[in-house]
Design a protein around this motif. Structure first.
Motif, mmCIF file in Angstrom:
data_model
loop_
_atom_site.group_PDB
_atom_site.id
_atom_site.type_symbol
_atom_site.label_atom_id
_atom_site.label_comp_id
_atom_site.label_asym_id
_atom_site.label_seq_id
_atom_site.Cartn_x
_atom_site.Cartn_y
_atom_site.Cartn_z
ATOM 1 N N ILE A 1 -5.470 13.066 35.985
ATOM 2 C CA ILE A 1 -5.536 14.252 36.675
ATOM 3 C C ILE A 1 -4.078 14.685 37.076
ATOM 4 O O ILE A 1 -3.289 13.696 37.549
ATOM 5 C CB ILE A 1 -6.478 14.312 38.075
ATOM 6 N N GLY A 2 -3.546 15.637 36.705
ATOM 7 C CA GLY A 2 -2.012 16.008 37.118
ATOM 8 C C GLY A 2 -1.032 15.145 36.219
ATOM 9 O O GLY A 2 -0.363 14.343 36.879
ATOM 10 N N PRO A 3 -0.885 15.250 34.994
ATOM 11 C CA PRO A 3 0.157 14.421 34.201
ATOM 12 C C PRO A 3 1.613 14.630 34.440
ATOM 13 O O PRO A 3 2.093 13.677 34.180
ATOM 14 C CB PRO A 3 -0.323 14.927 32.688
ATOM 15 N N GLY A 4 2.095 16.066 35.176
ATOM 16 C CA GLY A 4 3.249 16.052 35.133
ATOM 17 C C GLY A 4 3.893 16.533 33.830
ATOM 18 O O GLY A 4 3.417 16.203 32.634
ATOM 19 N N GLN A 5 5.262 16.853 33.765
ATOM 20 C CA GLN A 5 6.010 17.542 32.757
ATOM 21 C C GLN A 5 6.400 16.250 31.836
ATOM 22 O O GLN A 5 6.723 16.794 30.693
ATOM 23 C CB GLN A 5 6.873 18.497 33.233
ATOM 24 N N TRP A 6 6.428 14.897 32.177
ATOM 25 C CA TRP A 6 6.950 14.026 31.285
ATOM 26 C C TRP A 6 5.889 13.301 30.908
ATOM 27 O O TRP A 6 5.993 12.452 30.043
ATOM 28 C CB TRP A 6 7.837 12.916 32.135
ATOM 29 N N TYR A 7 4.646 13.414 31.403
ATOM 30 C CA TYR A 7 3.199 12.787 30.874
ATOM 31 C C TYR A 7 3.584 11.371 30.727
ATOM 32 O O TYR A 7 3.102 10.423 29.955
ATOM 33 C CB TYR A 7 2.956 13.352 29.339
ATOM 34 N N SER A 8 4.213 10.788 31.748
ATOM 35 C CA SER A 8 4.487 9.355 31.835
ATOM 36 C C SER A 8 3.441 8.246 31.465
ATOM 37 O O SER A 8 3.371 7.330 30.995
ATOM 38 C CB SER A 8 5.276 8.903 32.877
ATOM 39 N N GLN A 9 2.263 8.579 32.491
ATOM 40 C CA GLN A 9 1.170 7.730 32.276
ATOM 41 C C GLN A 9 0.205 8.190 31.071
ATOM 42 O O GLN A 9 -0.297 7.329 30.248
ATOM 43 C CB GLN A 9 0.383 7.602 33.711
ATOM 44 N N GLY B 1 8.194 0.312 22.219
ATOM 45 C CA GLY B 1 8.098 -0.367 20.864
ATOM 46 C C GLY B 1 7.364 0.562 19.913
ATOM 47 O O GLY B 1 6.681 -0.149 18.980
ATOM 48 N N VAL B 2 7.375 1.883 20.015
ATOM 49 C CA VAL B 2 6.838 2.762 18.991
ATOM 50 C C VAL B 2 7.521 3.570 18.362
ATOM 51 O O VAL B 2 8.725 3.980 19.005
ATOM 52 C CB VAL B 2 5.717 3.296 19.663
ATOM 53 N N ASP B 3 7.201 4.221 17.047
ATOM 54 C CA ASP B 3 8.308 5.260 16.751
ATOM 55 C C ASP B 3 7.739 6.693 16.942
ATOM 56 O O ASP B 3 8.652 7.541 16.848
ATOM 57 C CB ASP B 3 7.987 5.300 15.043
ATOM 58 N N ARG B 4 6.520 6.995 17.322
ATOM 59 C CA ARG B 4 6.309 8.074 17.716
ATOM 60 C C ARG B 4 5.253 7.765 19.151
ATOM 61 O O ARG B 4 4.482 6.933 19.518
ATOM 62 C CB ARG B 4 5.269 8.681 16.736
ATOM 63 N N LEU B 5 5.076 9.031 19.822
ATOM 64 C CA LEU B 5 4.404 9.082 20.944
ATOM 65 C C LEU B 5 3.201 10.275 20.667
ATOM 66 O O LEU B 5 3.435 11.044 19.967
ATOM 67 C CB LEU B 5 5.334 9.689 22.133
ATOM 68 N N PRO B 6 2.000 9.827 21.450
ATOM 69 C CA PRO B 6 1.012 10.776 21.321
ATOM 70 C C PRO B 6 1.338 12.216 21.820
ATOM 71 O O PRO B 6 2.225 12.298 22.483
ATOM 72 C CB PRO B 6 -0.017 10.392 22.404
ATOM 73 N N THR B 7 0.850 13.154 21.107
ATOM 74 C CA THR B 7 1.067 14.453 21.694
ATOM 75 C C THR B 7 0.170 14.940 22.592
ATOM 76 O O THR B 7 -1.233 15.086 22.553
ATOM 77 C CB THR B 7 0.985 15.753 20.318
ATOM 78 N N PRO B 8 0.613 15.224 24.208
ATOM 79 C CA PRO B 8 -0.256 15.544 24.948
ATOM 80 C C PRO B 8 -0.887 16.895 24.757
ATOM 81 O O PRO B 8 -0.431 17.760 24.360
ATOM 82 C CB PRO B 8 0.608 15.741 26.109
ATOM 83 N N ALA B 9 -2.328 16.943 25.088
ATOM 84 C CA ALA B 9 -3.427 18.068 25.540
ATOM 85 C C ALA B 9 -3.698 18.025 26.819
ATOM 86 O O ALA B 9 -4.466 17.341 27.143
ATOM 87 C CB ALA B 9 -4.387 17.913 24.368
ATOM 88 N N VAL B 10 -3.237 19.219 27.414
ATOM 89 C CA VAL B 10 -3.943 19.475 28.771
ATOM 90 C C VAL B 10 -4.526 20.790 29.124
ATOM 91 O O VAL B 10 -3.879 21.697 28.750
ATOM 92 C CB VAL B 10 -2.191 19.581 29.694
ATOM 93 N N ALA B 11 -5.538 20.603 29.794
ATOM 94 C CA ALA B 11 -6.447 21.768 29.954
ATOM 95 C C ALA B 11 -6.073 22.191 31.404
ATOM 96 O O ALA B 11 -5.806 21.369 32.389
ATOM 97 C CB ALA B 11 -7.932 21.262 29.797
ATOM 98 N N ARG B 12 -5.822 23.554 31.631
ATOM 99 C CA ARG B 12 -5.731 24.030 32.864
ATOM 100 C C ARG B 12 -7.126 24.263 33.600
ATOM 101 O O ARG B 12 -7.797 24.929 33.400
ATOM 102 C CB ARG B 12 -5.146 25.427 32.648
ATOM 103 N N MET B 13 -7.179 23.186 34.737
ATOM 104 C CA MET B 13 -8.370 23.234 35.392
ATOM 105 C C MET B 13 -8.173 22.600 36.629
ATOM 106 O O MET B 13 -7.468 21.764 37.092
ATOM 107 C CB MET B 13 -9.582 22.117 34.592
ATOM 108 N N SER C 1 -4.997 8.960 38.407
ATOM 109 C CA SER C 1 -3.880 9.919 38.747
ATOM 110 C C SER C 1 -2.800 9.202 39.429
ATOM 111 O O SER C 1 -2.973 8.237 40.250
ATOM 112 C CB SER C 1 -4.523 11.060 39.818
ATOM 113 N N SER C 2 -1.578 9.734 39.351
ATOM 114 C CA SER C 2 -0.361 9.218 40.105
ATOM 115 C C SER C 2 0.330 10.271 40.865
ATOM 116 O O SER C 2 0.573 11.371 40.190
ATOM 117 C CB SER C 2 0.647 8.671 39.059
ATOM 118 N N SER C 3 0.555 10.120 41.995
ATOM 119 C CA SER C 3 1.250 11.233 42.866
ATOM 120 C C SER C 3 0.849 12.643 42.980
ATOM 121 O O SER C 3 1.158 13.571 42.676
ATOM 122 C CB SER C 3 2.875 11.370 42.530
#
Length: 306
Positions: A70-78, A141-153, A170-172
């Protein structure tokens, strides 16, 4: 009251406000870049702690699980951390464009205001996002990061069926919603028996609890400590986010009523203890306990009964 924001949503601003926002962002970017590596190191350490707490509550690894953020934020850190390990669905009330998405930014402008668009595009123009994700990949330690998919809800009334997820995290986020109890009950509904809910709350009574970007960035520009709790200094605070202002005891009571059996851990700003003691000796902040003033974050974990 308007619909709850699931992260630190900023309000609209005019031309002057946008220029001020850009100037602040440019200054903050220099501070952020100087400590980027250590900030990401801290983020990943917290993610590993979240993972350990969730696995401990569920009694099994999260590999193969289905999680809701819930609420990943614009950097999707978690999100970027957990999506490597299990399937993650993310929801947010804000519009969060991924990559080059002009329509997404138009929707962001319509839904979240000019200030959010200015900050988002400003970060990209200054290269902050690119440097952040480059360093994130290096430390992970990765070459690629997952592509985020966020539903507006709205997380207080999701469209998910009962028992859909293995865990929710969720964080903050919860400090930004007017009805956190309803959100917690919804989280409990949509996780499976034996599943877990983890929340990381940024407490309003902490020094940075008003979410003033100058304090959070680590460059407070002479701002006094706990300005939002001191009537003579409250006017200097700057925040663009709704805050429910719940205190530590209120959070404990809310969780005890909504998710009985919740366990807690805390992250402290113990280096601020001398400042808190000095102010209390001067007769300020007497209405707040030392625990309230020094607890920056409270992390809750709850396991749904089988």
């Amino acid at each position: 009251m308007s619909a709850p924001r699931h992260n630190a949503t900023a309000s609209s601003c005019g031309g002057v406000g946008a220029l001020t926002e850009l100037a602040d962002l440019r200054h903050a970017s220099r501070v952020m870049m100087a400590r980027l590596s250590s900030d990401i190191e801290t983020t990943l350490r917290w993610c590993r702690e979240y993972q350990e707490a969730i696995e401990g509550a569920m009694g099994r690894p999260i590999a193969g699980c289905h999680a809701l953020e819930i609420g990943p934020g614009q950097w999707y850190s978690q999100y970027l951390y957990f999506a490597r390990l299990c399937r993650v669905t993310a929801i947010d009330l804000d519009v969060l464009p991924v990559g080059f998405d002009p329509f997404g930014y138009w929707r962001m402008f319509r839904e979240n205001g000019a200030r959010r668009v200015v900050k988002t595009l400003g970060r990209k123009a200054l290269g902050i996002d690119r440097k952040y994700f480059t360093e994130y990949k290096r430390q992970l330690g990765v070459d690629r990061l997952p592509t985020p998919a966020v539903a507006r809800m709205d997380a207080t009334k999701t469209t998910f069926a009962d028992n859909t997820f293995d865990f929710v995290y969720s964080s903050s986020v919860f400090e930004h919603v007017p009805d956190p109890a309803t959100m917690l009950r919804e989280c409990a509904r949509i996780i499976r028996p034996g599943g877990s809910i983890l929340t990381d709350l940024h407490l309003y009574t902490s020094d940075s609890g008003n979410h003033d970007p100058r304090i959070i960035s680590g460059d407070r520009k002479g701002l006094p400590y706990w300005p939002h709790l001191r009537p003579t200094h409250a006017g200097v605070c700057r925040t663009g986010a709704y805050l429910n202002k719940l205190r530590l005891a209120e959070w404990h009571d809310l969780f005890a009523r909504t998710l009985p059996g919740t366990t807690w851990t805390y992250r402290l700003d113990d280096h601020l203890r001398p400042e808190a003691e000095k102010l209390r000796e001067a007769g300020e902040l007497a209405d707040y306990s030392m625990d309230e003033l020094l607890t920056r974050c409270a992390v809750s974990v709850w396991r749904k009964p089988d």
